[in-house]
Design a protein around this motif. Structure first.
Motif, PDB file in Angstrom:
ATOM      1  N   ALA A  12       0.831  -1.204   0.000  1.00 15.79           N
ATOM      2  CA  ALA A  12       0.000   0.000   0.000  1.00 15.79           C
ATOM      3  C   ALA A  12       0.866   1.254   0.000  1.00 15.79           C
ATOM      4  N   ASN A  13       0.242   2.342  -0.345  1.00 13.10           N
ATOM      5  CA  ASN A  13       0.832   3.702  -0.406  1.00 13.10           C
ATOM      6  C   ASN A  13       1.671   3.926  -1.665  1.00 13.10           C
ATOM      7  N   TYR A  18      -0.525   7.655  -0.107  1.00 15.25           N
ATOM      8  CA  TYR A  18      -0.902   7.227   1.250  1.00 15.25           C
ATOM      9  C   TYR A  18      -2.414   6.993   1.377  1.00 15.25           C
ATOM     10  N   ASP A  19      -2.775   5.792   1.810  1.00  5.39           N
ATOM     11  CA  ASP A  19      -4.177   5.359   1.984  1.00  5.39           C
ATOM     12  C   ASP A  19      -4.967   5.299   0.672  1.00  5.39           C
ATOM     13  N   HIS A 136      -8.687   1.589   6.572  1.00 10.28           N
ATOM     14  CA  HIS A 136      -8.002   1.929   5.312  1.00 10.28           C
ATOM     15  C   HIS A 136      -8.148   0.756   4.335  1.00 10.28           C
ATOM     16  N   ASP A 138      -6.543   0.479   1.258  1.00 11.48           N
ATOM     17  CA  ASP A 138      -5.526   0.413   0.198  1.00 11.48           C
ATOM     18  C   ASP A 138      -4.758  -0.908   0.148  1.00 11.48           C
ATOM     19  N   ASN A 139      -4.936  -1.796   1.123  1.00 11.83           N
ATOM     20  CA  ASN A 139      -4.422  -3.166   1.008  1.00 11.83           C
ATOM     21  C   ASN A 139      -5.521  -4.138   0.582  1.00 11.83           C
ATOM     22  N   THR A 179       1.270  -0.862  12.597  1.00 12.62           N
ATOM     23  CA  THR A 179       0.615   0.089  11.684  1.00 12.62           C
ATOM     24  C   THR A 179       0.008   1.235  12.481  1.00 12.62           C
ATOM     25  N   ARG A 183       0.996   5.144  12.032  1.00 15.76           N
ATOM     26  CA  ARG A 183      -0.002   6.153  11.628  1.00 15.76           C
ATOM     27  C   ARG A 183       0.000   7.306  12.625  1.00 15.76           C
ATOM     28  N   ARG A 231       8.354   7.971   8.535  1.00 15.78           N
ATOM     29  CA  ARG A 231       8.410   6.532   8.760  1.00 15.78           C
ATOM     30  C   ARG A 231       9.785   5.928   8.547  1.00 15.78           C
ATOM     31  N   GLY A 256       3.574  -0.078   2.555  1.00 12.21           N
ATOM     32  CA  GLY A 256       2.566   0.169   3.587  1.00 12.21           C
ATOM     33  C   GLY A 256       3.181   0.943   4.738  1.00 12.21           C
ATOM     34  N   SER A 257       2.939   0.451   5.964  1.00 20.59           N
ATOM     35  CA  SER A 257       3.497   1.158   7.118  1.00 20.59           C
ATOM     36  C   SER A 257       4.873   0.608   7.512  1.00 20.59           C
TER      37      SER A 257
HETATM   38  N1  HSE Z   1      -2.094   3.112   4.180  1.00 14.41           N
HETATM   39  C1  HSE Z   1      -1.795   2.317   5.334  1.00 14.41           C
HETATM   40  C2  HSE Z   1      -0.732   3.019   6.150  1.00 14.41           C
HETATM   41  C3  HSE Z   1      -1.288   0.972   4.900  1.00 14.41           C
HETATM   42  O1  HSE Z   1       0.250   3.430   5.550  1.00 14.41           O
HETATM   43  O2  HSE Z   1      -0.894   3.172   7.350  1.00 14.41           O
HETATM   44  C4  HSE Z   1      -0.895   0.068   6.030  1.00 14.41           C
HETATM   45  O3  HSE Z   1      -0.362  -1.134   5.487  1.00 14.41           O
END
Ligand code: HSE
Length: 297
Positions: A12-13, A18-19, A136, A138-139, A179, A183, A231, A256-257
């Motif tokens: 994801a992202n 993002y999201d 979310h 996006d996954n 995660t 966030r 991150r 992702g995260s």
């Molecule tokens: N969009 C989410 C995040 C994906 O980045 O927190 C988490 O896998």
């Protein structure tokens, strides 16, 4: 009667999205089996990191999805959920999403519910609320649609899908990143310049998919000025890998995260890339490609 599906890892992202952006991978994947049973919901988990996954229905991402579908469709039977994890939990590869999306998909098949892909994404994202604190999508969207997906709106949920096909490398450094925490460290608001930067790069990525220009995709993917700077601090070695690998890849970013990273490799550079990753992290590396999403076995 039972349904067995394989539900893939997702990234994801992809930098600026993002999201929003997500990509289905061919490997690794979870295998999920749902069977009709007398009453109640039971959950068993084995495989990669199984001991870290709650088997309580209300705390398990697949359990929550099954529970909600049973309630909404007034299903009188129980369901036995068997999860075989191939995706390490907390890796940034959509491990929780694979289980919740796989459960939604399999419920739809098992009880012939005729749910659309978008409705499956909605149910599956309920599982994400319990693991990330926000539903979310996006996954779960790429797990269900395959290829590349964009969550262009939350509430009401709107998902767009572009089928694509290219190689990716994913590395999983042995670091734990929750995660939820990843966030929480993000700012509530960003500057207008950052917004302009990220929208510009996101546009470049979408254009690149239509032009099949993987160089443009990777370059724009690396242009996130909002999330990655925060991150990257959670992933020791990330900036070092990024620097050492830069001539071997079209792009690299946090998956992702995190702590997983996704790499778009240049042709013929895979073994050098693996050497760099081995030198810094000595961690599992998957050489895979974009996948087609959940499949019935
Ligand atoms: N969009 C989410 C995040 C994906 O980045 O927190 C988490 O896998």
């Amino acid at each position: 009667e039972k349904i067995k599906v394989i539900s893939p890892a997702t990234s994801a992202n992809l930098g600026p999205g993002y999201d929003i952006f997500g990509l289905a991978l061919s490997e690794p994947y979870d295998t999920i089996t749902l069977s009709r049973s007398g009453g109640g919901i039971s959950i068993s988990v084995k495989g990669e990191g199984a001991n870290k996954i709650p088997t309580d229905v209300d705390k398990n991402t697949a359990g929550v999805v099954v529970r909600e579908i049973i309630k909404d469709f007034n299903i009188k039977e129980g369901v036995k959920i068997e999860i075989e994890k191939g995706i390490r939990p907390g890796s940034g590869l959509g491990s929780s999403a694979a289980s919740s999306a796989g459960a939604a998909f399999a419920m739809n098949e098992l009880f012939n519910l005729n749910l659309s892909k978008l409705e499956l994404v909605k149910y599956a994202s309920l599982g994400e609320s319990i693991s990330a604190g926000f539903p979310h999508a996006d996954n779960v969207a790429p797990a269900i649609y395959g290829g590349f997906t964009m969550v262009v709106n939350y509430n009401p949920l709107e998902v767009l899908h572009i089928p694509v096909d290219f190689e990716v490398v994913v590395a999983l450094p042995d670091i734990e990143v929750s995660t939820k925490k990843a966030r929480e460290i993000l700012p509530d608001s960003i500057s207008l310049r950052s917004m302009v930067n990220n929208v510009g790069k996101a546009c470049g990525m979408i254009y690149s998919l239509f032009k099949k220009d993987v160089e443009l995709f990777g370059r724009c993917m690396m242009g996130d000025s909002v999330v990655e700077p925060y991150r990257s601090q959670l992933i020791p070695g990330y900036l070092e890998v990024k620097e050492k690998i830069k001539d071997l890849v079209y792009g690299i970013t946090i998956s992702g995260s995190g702590p997983g990273v996704i790499i778009i490799p240049k042709e013929g550079k895979i073994s050098r890339i693996k050497e760099v990753l081995d030198e810094v992290w000595a961690c599992p590396v998957y050489h895979t490609k974009v996948g087609t999403g959940i499949q019935i076995l």
